[in-house]
Design a protein around this motif. Structure first.
Motif, PDB file in Angstrom:
ATOM      1  N   LEU A  39       0.825  -1.206   0.000  1.00  0.00           N
ATOM      2  CA  LEU A  39       0.000   0.000   0.000  1.00  0.00           C
ATOM      3  C   LEU A  39       0.858   1.256   0.000  1.00  0.00           C
ATOM      4  N   LEU A  40       1.900   1.257   0.815  1.00  0.00           N
ATOM      5  CA  LEU A  40       2.762   2.439   0.906  1.00  0.00           C
ATOM      6  C   LEU A  40       3.539   2.647  -0.390  1.00  0.00           C
ATOM      7  N   ARG A  41       3.991   1.566  -0.993  1.00  0.00           N
ATOM      8  CA  ARG A  41       4.718   1.716  -2.247  1.00  0.00           C
ATOM      9  C   ARG A  41       3.802   2.273  -3.328  1.00  0.00           C
ATOM     10  N   TRP A  42       2.565   1.781  -3.379  1.00  0.00           N
ATOM     11  CA  TRP A  42       1.642   2.279  -4.407  1.00  0.00           C
ATOM     12  C   TRP A  42       1.372   3.765  -4.213  1.00  0.00           C
ATOM     13  N   GLN A  43       1.230   4.182  -2.975  1.00  0.00           N
ATOM     14  CA  GLN A  43       1.021   5.602  -2.712  1.00  0.00           C
ATOM     15  C   GLN A  43       2.208   6.434  -3.182  1.00  0.00           C
ATOM     16  N   ALA A  44       3.390   5.897  -3.033  1.00  0.00           N
ATOM     17  CA  ALA A  44       4.608   6.640  -3.373  1.00  0.00           C
ATOM     18  C   ALA A  44       4.874   6.683  -4.866  1.00  0.00           C
ATOM     19  N   THR A  45       4.363   5.695  -5.620  1.00  0.00           N
ATOM     20  CA  THR A  45       4.732   5.594  -7.041  1.00  0.00           C
ATOM     21  C   THR A  45       3.580   5.847  -8.006  1.00  0.00           C
ATOM     22  N   ARG A  46       2.347   5.959  -7.528  1.00  0.00           N
ATOM     23  CA  ARG A  46       1.235   6.161  -8.460  1.00  0.00           C
ATOM     24  C   ARG A  46       1.385   7.498  -9.192  1.00  0.00           C
ATOM     25  N   ASN A  47       0.789   7.574 -10.358  1.00  0.00           N
ATOM     26  CA  ASN A  47       0.884   8.764 -11.194  1.00  0.00           C
ATOM     27  C   ASN A  47       0.149   9.931 -10.536  1.00  0.00           C
ATOM     28  N   PRO A  48       0.842  10.971 -10.109  1.00  0.00           N
ATOM     29  CA  PRO A  48       0.188  12.082  -9.409  1.00  0.00           C
ATOM     30  C   PRO A  48      -0.677  12.941 -10.325  1.00  0.00           C
ATOM     31  N   GLU A  49      -0.547  12.750 -11.636  1.00  0.00           N
ATOM     32  CA  GLU A  49      -1.340  13.545 -12.571  1.00  0.00           C
ATOM     33  C   GLU A  49      -2.767  13.011 -12.715  1.00  0.00           C
ATOM     34  N   LEU A  50      -3.007  11.807 -12.225  1.00  0.00           N
ATOM     35  CA  LEU A  50      -4.329  11.208 -12.317  1.00  0.00           C
ATOM     36  C   LEU A  50      -5.065  11.347 -10.999  1.00  0.00           C
ATOM     37  N   PHE A  51      -6.369  11.581 -11.089  1.00  0.00           N
ATOM     38  CA  PHE A  51      -7.182  11.740  -9.883  1.00  0.00           C
ATOM     39  C   PHE A  51      -7.278  10.425  -9.126  1.00  0.00           C
ATOM     40  N   HIS A  52      -7.179  10.521  -7.807  1.00  0.00           N
ATOM     41  CA  HIS A  52      -7.323   9.351  -6.946  1.00  0.00           C
ATOM     42  C   HIS A  52      -7.783   9.825  -5.579  1.00  0.00           C
ATOM     43  N   THR A  53      -8.746   9.106  -5.005  1.00  0.00           N
ATOM     44  CA  THR A  53      -9.227   9.467  -3.675  1.00  0.00           C
ATOM     45  C   THR A  53      -9.586   8.204  -2.899  1.00  0.00           C
ATOM     46  N   GLU A  54      -9.441   8.263  -1.576  1.00  0.00           N
ATOM     47  CA  GLU A  54      -9.706   7.115  -0.713  1.00  0.00           C
ATOM     48  C   GLU A  54     -10.515   7.557   0.497  1.00  0.00           C
ATOM     49  N   VAL A  55     -11.239   6.596   1.069  1.00  0.00           N
ATOM     50  CA  VAL A  55     -11.987   6.862   2.293  1.00  0.00           C
ATOM     51  C   VAL A  55     -12.063   5.557   3.079  1.00  0.00           C
ATOM     52  N   LEU A  56     -12.039   5.669   4.390  1.00  0.00           N
ATOM     53  CA  LEU A  56     -12.219   4.479   5.227  1.00  0.00           C
ATOM     54  C   LEU A  56     -13.276   4.733   6.286  1.00  0.00           C
ATOM     55  N   ALA A  57     -13.833   3.645   6.774  1.00  0.00           N
ATOM     56  CA  ALA A  57     -14.831   3.705   7.837  1.00  0.00           C
ATOM     57  C   ALA A  57     -14.177   3.253   9.135  1.00  0.00           C
ATOM     58  N   GLU A  58     -14.414   4.024  10.201  1.00  0.00           N
ATOM     59  CA  GLU A  58     -13.750   3.767  11.475  1.00  0.00           C
ATOM     60  C   GLU A  58     -14.745   3.860  12.620  1.00  0.00           C
ATOM     61  N   ARG A  59     -14.562   2.982  13.603  1.00  0.00           N
ATOM     62  CA  ARG A  59     -15.376   3.037  14.820  1.00  0.00           C
ATOM     63  C   ARG A  59     -14.462   2.778  16.013  1.00  0.00           C
ATOM     64  N   ALA A  66     -12.768  -0.002   3.774  1.00  0.00           N
ATOM     65  CA  ALA A  66     -12.145   1.105   3.052  1.00  0.00           C
ATOM     66  C   ALA A  66     -12.450   0.982   1.574  1.00  0.00           C
ATOM     67  N   GLY A  67     -12.367   2.111   0.881  1.00  0.00           N
ATOM     68  CA  GLY A  67     -12.596   2.119  -0.560  1.00  0.00           C
ATOM     69  C   GLY A  67     -11.739   3.172  -1.226  1.00  0.00           C
ATOM     70  N   ALA A  68     -11.524   2.987  -2.506  1.00  0.00           N
ATOM     71  CA  ALA A  68     -10.733   3.937  -3.290  1.00  0.00           C
ATOM     72  C   ALA A  68     -11.306   4.012  -4.690  1.00  0.00           C
ATOM     73  N   ILE A  69     -11.139   5.165  -5.332  1.00  0.00           N
ATOM     74  CA  ILE A  69     -11.583   5.324  -6.712  1.00  0.00           C
ATOM     75  C   ILE A  69     -10.698   6.369  -7.377  1.00  0.00           C
ATOM     76  N   TYR A  81     -13.603   5.959 -14.397  1.00  0.00           N
ATOM     77  CA  TYR A  81     -12.962   5.733 -13.099  1.00  0.00           C
ATOM     78  C   TYR A  81     -12.990   4.252 -12.748  1.00  0.00           C
ATOM     79  N   TRP A  82     -11.999   3.875 -11.944  1.00  0.00           N
ATOM     80  CA  TRP A  82     -11.903   2.493 -11.455  1.00  0.00           C
ATOM     81  C   TRP A  82     -11.951   2.538  -9.936  1.00  0.00           C
ATOM     82  N   GLY A  83     -12.804   1.721  -9.346  1.00  0.00           N
ATOM     83  CA  GLY A  83     -12.935   1.744  -7.897  1.00  0.00           C
ATOM     84  C   GLY A  83     -12.945   0.362  -7.278  1.00  0.00           C
ATOM     85  N   ASN A  84     -12.596   0.316  -6.001  1.00  0.00           N
ATOM     86  CA  ASN A  84     -12.645  -0.915  -5.212  1.00  0.00           C
ATOM     87  C   ASN A  84     -13.000  -0.553  -3.788  1.00  0.00           C
ATOM     88  N   LEU A  85     -13.725  -1.440  -3.135  1.00  0.00           N
ATOM     89  CA  LEU A  85     -13.937  -1.264  -1.698  1.00  0.00           C
ATOM     90  C   LEU A  85     -14.041  -2.628  -1.040  1.00  0.00           C
TER      91      LEU A  85
END
Length: 331
Positions: A39-59, A66-69, A81-85
């Motif tokens: 996860l950390l490597r993907w965050q560091a190497t993903r293309n910053p020119e493309l839109f990406h957003t994430e959200v998680l649910a916490e209690r 968690a999900g991302a798109i 867009y491509w998404g997963n949760l």
């Protein structure tokens, strides 16, 4: 009636959340585990020119799901867009998935999204996920077949004649680790990969990544096993784009302990000689020397040639993965 405590949605915090987030995503999809490092490597190497957003649910400090798109870098259109949760099995049926989905969809709708894609397997375990998508208007648009074999189930010596024929045709099978050391190796591989992928029947228009981004995504991926991946080389040939390279096949190692084939392909002019099959056999033999293991591969339904080849090698069909699409423009 039992009251389920509420949860909150927030952005993930890296690197603090990486370990817990990887555990939740692995629990949600145990057939394809992930790690904090991934996860950390993907965050560091993903293309910053493309839109990406994430959200998680916490209690109460516990991540429930968690999900991302984001933009589909493999098949880029500004409106696609491509998404997963994923929701931990212990916290399902509490509205977590719905809340994550609604928030992610709200964000891309605000950007003018016309299409959202995702992938889910056909296993019984993922039946709730498929129902979740069906209920929200997603429809199956593509099928990809999953197959596997264990090297222990094969007599790799039976492929000696195949490897001899390929060698007699003037093609050498060189470990990827060696090609990466050649001055033009990475550039040739990048161009080869692009030519090969355009011939794979994937049901979508593909986007060529820059050399720098492709190297980060593919060649510098820690999961890649360069000593178990092979490149088909025709010495003396000097194509301006691909040099002497005419095909290649890669193996990666998943944290779950199994190997997977990332790409196998041969240039059109070199097909029909068994080179693609020989590349896979070379990888299997190298893995067998290392101690052997389970190999998984994924092929799109129309790719009859590769499916037939894999069956001849001993791969057994195990699952189907479905690409779901949600069209937001009425199409």
């Amino acid at each position: 009636m039992t009251t389920v405590p509420s949860f909150t949605l927030r952005a993930p915090r890296y690197p603090e959340d990486a370990e817990a987030l990887a555990a939740v995503l692995t629990a949600a999809s145990p057939d394809w585990p992930t790690t904090a490092e991934h996860l950390l490597r993907w965050q560091a190497t993903r293309n910053p020119e493309l839109f990406h957003t994430e959200v998680l649910a916490e209690r109460g400090g516990q991540i429930l799901g968690a999900g991302a798109i984001g933009h589909d870098d493999f098949s880029f259109e500004e409106w696609r867009y491509w998404g997963n949760l994923g929701v931990h099995p212990d916290y399902r049926h509490q509205g977590v998935g719905t809340a994550l989905f609604d928030e992610l969809l709200r964000r891309v709708k605000a950007r003018g999204a016309r299409e959202v894609r995702t992938m889910v397997s056909g296993s019984d375990r993922d039946a709730p996920g498929r129902a979740f998508l069906d209920h929200r208007g997603f429809r199956v648009a593509w099928e990809r077949f999953e197959s596997e074999l264990h090297t222990a189930s094969l007599d790799l010596g039976t492929f000696d004649p195949l490897l001899a024929r390929v060698a007699d045709a003037g093609v050498q099978l060189v470990p990827l680790s060696e090609v990466l050391g050649w001055p033009e190796g990475r550039r040739w591989l990048h161009e080869l990969d692009w030519q090969l992928f355009q011939d794979v029947p994937m049901g979508t228009v593909l986007t060529k990544r820059s050399l720098d981004q492709w190297v980060k995504d593919e060649l510098e991926d820690p999961a890649l096993q360069p000593e178990l991946s092979f490149v088909a080389v025709r010495p003396g040939q000097q194509d301006p784009l691909t040099g002497p390279l005419v095909g290649y096949s890669t193996l990666g190692l998943n944290p779950g302990g199994f190997y997977y084939i990332g790409m196998t392909g041969v240039l059109r002019a070199e097909r029909g000689q068994g080179v693609a099959k020989a590349l896979k056999v070379a990888a299997m033999r190298a893995l067998d020397v290392r101690g052997g293991g389970l190999i998984k591969t994924f092929n799109d339904a129309p790719n009859v040639a590769m499916l037939t080849m894999n069956e001849a090698l001993g791969f057994q069909r195990t699952n189907t993965r479905y690409r779901y699409e949600l069209h937001l423009d009425g199409a």
